[in-house]
Design an enzyme around this catalytic site. Structure first.
Site, PDB file in Angstrom:
ATOM      1  N   PHE A  68      30.923  25.470   8.804  1.00 52.57           N
ATOM      2  CA  PHE A  68      31.561  25.550   7.495  1.00 52.57           C
ATOM      3  C   PHE A  68      31.678  24.157   6.901  1.00 52.57           C
ATOM      4  O   PHE A  68      31.638  23.145   7.607  1.00 52.57           O
ATOM      5  CB  PHE A  68      32.945  26.206   7.605  1.00 52.57           C
ATOM      6  CG  PHE A  68      33.915  25.448   8.467  1.00 52.57           C
ATOM      7  CD1 PHE A  68      34.773  24.506   7.928  1.00 52.57           C
ATOM      8  CD2 PHE A  68      33.970  25.678   9.845  1.00 52.57           C
ATOM      9  CE1 PHE A  68      35.673  23.806   8.725  1.00 52.57           C
ATOM     10  CE2 PHE A  68      34.865  24.992  10.648  1.00 52.57           C
ATOM     11  CZ  PHE A  68      35.717  24.049  10.088  1.00 52.57           C
ATOM     12  N   CYS A  69      31.831  24.105   5.576  1.00 53.98           N
ATOM     13  CA  CYS A  69      32.042  22.853   4.860  1.00 53.98           C
ATOM     14  C   CYS A  69      32.832  23.169   3.595  1.00 53.98           C
ATOM     15  O   CYS A  69      33.307  24.294   3.415  1.00 53.98           O
ATOM     16  CB  CYS A  69      30.720  22.165   4.553  1.00 53.98           C
ATOM     17  SG  CYS A  69      29.589  23.166   3.552  1.00 53.98           S
ATOM     18  N   THR A  70      32.964  22.217   2.700  1.00 53.14           N
ATOM     19  CA  THR A  70      33.842  22.394   1.549  1.00 53.14           C
ATOM     20  C   THR A  70      33.381  23.520   0.626  1.00 53.14           C
ATOM     21  O   THR A  70      34.123  24.442   0.324  1.00 53.14           O
ATOM     22  CB  THR A  70      33.951  21.087   0.748  1.00 53.14           C
ATOM     23  OG1 THR A  70      34.364  20.032   1.617  1.00 53.14           O
ATOM     24  CG2 THR A  70      34.970  21.222  -0.373  1.00 53.14           C
ATOM     25  N   CYS A 107      26.552  23.080   4.837  1.00 49.82           N
ATOM     26  CA  CYS A 107      26.260  24.100   5.853  1.00 49.82           C
ATOM     27  C   CYS A 107      24.853  24.652   5.702  1.00 49.82           C
ATOM     28  O   CYS A 107      24.195  24.963   6.700  1.00 49.82           O
ATOM     29  CB  CYS A 107      27.253  25.244   5.740  1.00 49.82           C
ATOM     30  SG  CYS A 107      28.908  24.764   6.189  1.00 49.82           S
ATOM     31  N   ILE A 164      34.828  26.472   2.388  1.00 49.05           N
ATOM     32  CA  ILE A 164      36.276  26.561   2.544  1.00 49.05           C
ATOM     33  C   ILE A 164      36.940  26.968   1.232  1.00 49.05           C
ATOM     34  O   ILE A 164      37.907  27.739   1.219  1.00 49.05           O
ATOM     35  CB  ILE A 164      36.842  25.205   3.015  1.00 49.05           C
ATOM     36  CG1 ILE A 164      36.210  24.789   4.346  1.00 49.05           C
ATOM     37  CG2 ILE A 164      38.362  25.265   3.149  1.00 49.05           C
ATOM     38  CD1 ILE A 164      36.382  23.320   4.657  1.00 49.05           C
TER      39      ILE A 164
END
Length: 349
Positions: free
Chosen positions: A194-196, A201, A223
């Protein structure tokens, strides 16, 4: 370790006149040099601010403006012949802000929209399996899934998912070294990342597939999508999510969080950091207080900011540039008036 999200004091009913759009799309944009001036003009003409990155592999950025301006930009990106439909299906996330979160508008040309320096990672050809936010909890609760946070250390410091591995990276290019040291296709049969907002990703999942990992998953929309979609009471998220604008962090519902930014070293600061004796607003924080050279430079900058506030003038961004232009114009007008007065006095004597 992470700030409590129930301490957030930015209430949902606070007026939030600015619409923020974060988006990206991996697509063939070989004509970025032609796109750049047109895109910059479109945004500036509508008072939009933020940063857009153009590369051969696609577009990435976050911008803010009025509802009408951002809606017009979205239509422009999707429908204008300049893009030829290549941005259709872009990952887009909207939020709001009480104040303009950016100082100026920038459109930059780069080699990659998210820099990994791994040619084998090509999201336009191959990526992992997207997982919707509503299905994310069920996936990461499984014991046979290795959960990896693909963000950098200063982002992870504000918040992350339970049980997630922290790569400890300072830049995304270091993610390759983390994979080589800590992940094994034979052992880590299922990897969820996961990433912002989802962009890192996509590239990370493409890279892992190229390294022989067979089952790779990533959180669709990142996220931000999770915090907007999943109720707080069902959430596995701990802390706040770092964002790359003046809000610094957001919590559930994408409401601005409690973090601020150290103006000296650009590290995000929690309320606990700001309570530290080494913290001086605008000058130093617990992360950089020992750097004397940086402290001096920050103190000088902070002094200029305070002077600008006292004078009631701007110090940063488009507003500062406009104020400087106005000051120059006034100075030129005074010089011209002085020359005219001298000429009239000379003629009458």
């Amino acid at each position: 370790m992470y700030p409590a999200t129930d301490m957030i004091d930015n209430l949902p009913d606070q007026p939030r006149p600015f619409k923020v759009m974060a988006f990206y799309k991996f697509a063939d944009l070989a004509d970025t040099a032609a796109i750049r001036p047109e895109l910059a003009h479109f945004c500036c003409a509508r008072g939009i601010r933020g940063t857009l990155i153009l590369a051969r592999e696609g577009i990435n950025g976050t911008v803010a403006g009025t509802d009408d301006a951002i809606d017009a930009l979205q239509t422009f990106l999707m429908d204008d012949p300049l893009f030829g439909g290549r941005l259709e299906g872009a990952e887009i996330k909207f939020s709001t802000a009480a104040t303009m979160p950016f100082h100026r508008m920038k459109v930059r040309l780069k080699d990659e929209i998210v820099t990994l320096r791994a040619p084998e990672a090509n999201p336009a050809l191959r990526v992992g399996t997207y997982v919707e936010a509503k299905d994310w909890n069920a996936l990461i609760e499984r014991n046979d899934v290795t959960l990896v946070d693909t963000r950098n250390d200063y982002e992870v410091s504000l918040g992350t998912f339970e049980r997630a591995l922290d790569p400890g990276t300072q830049t995304f290019t270091e993610f390759k070294d983390f994979v080589a040291r800590n992940l094994d296709p034979a052992r880590d049969r299922k990897v969820a990342m996961f990433c912002t907002g989802g962009i890192r990703c996509e590239k990370a999942s493409s890279y892992l597939l190229a390294q022989g990992f067979e089952e790779v998953f990533h959180l669709k929309g990142g996220i931000l999508n999770y915090l907007e979609t999943v109720p707080r009471e069902d959430s596995h998220w701990q802390g706040e999510c770092f964002v790359f604008d003046e809000r610094v962090s957001v919590g559930h519902g994408l409401i601005a969080g409690n973090a601020t930014l150290c103006r000296a070293c650009r590290q995000p600061l929690t309320p606990q950091d700001r309570a530290d004796l080494r913290y001086e607003e605008g000058i130093a924080c617990p992360h950089c207080a020992g750097d004397a050279e940086r402290r001096l430079a920050a103190a000088q900058r902070h002094h200029q900011v305070r002077l600008a506030e006292i004078r009631g003038s701007a110090h940063l961004g488009d507003a500062a540039r406009h104020a400087a232009q106005q000051a120059k114009a006034r100075k030129r007008a005074r010089r011209e008036a002085d020359r005219t007065t001298r000429a009239e006095t000379s003629a009458s004597s």
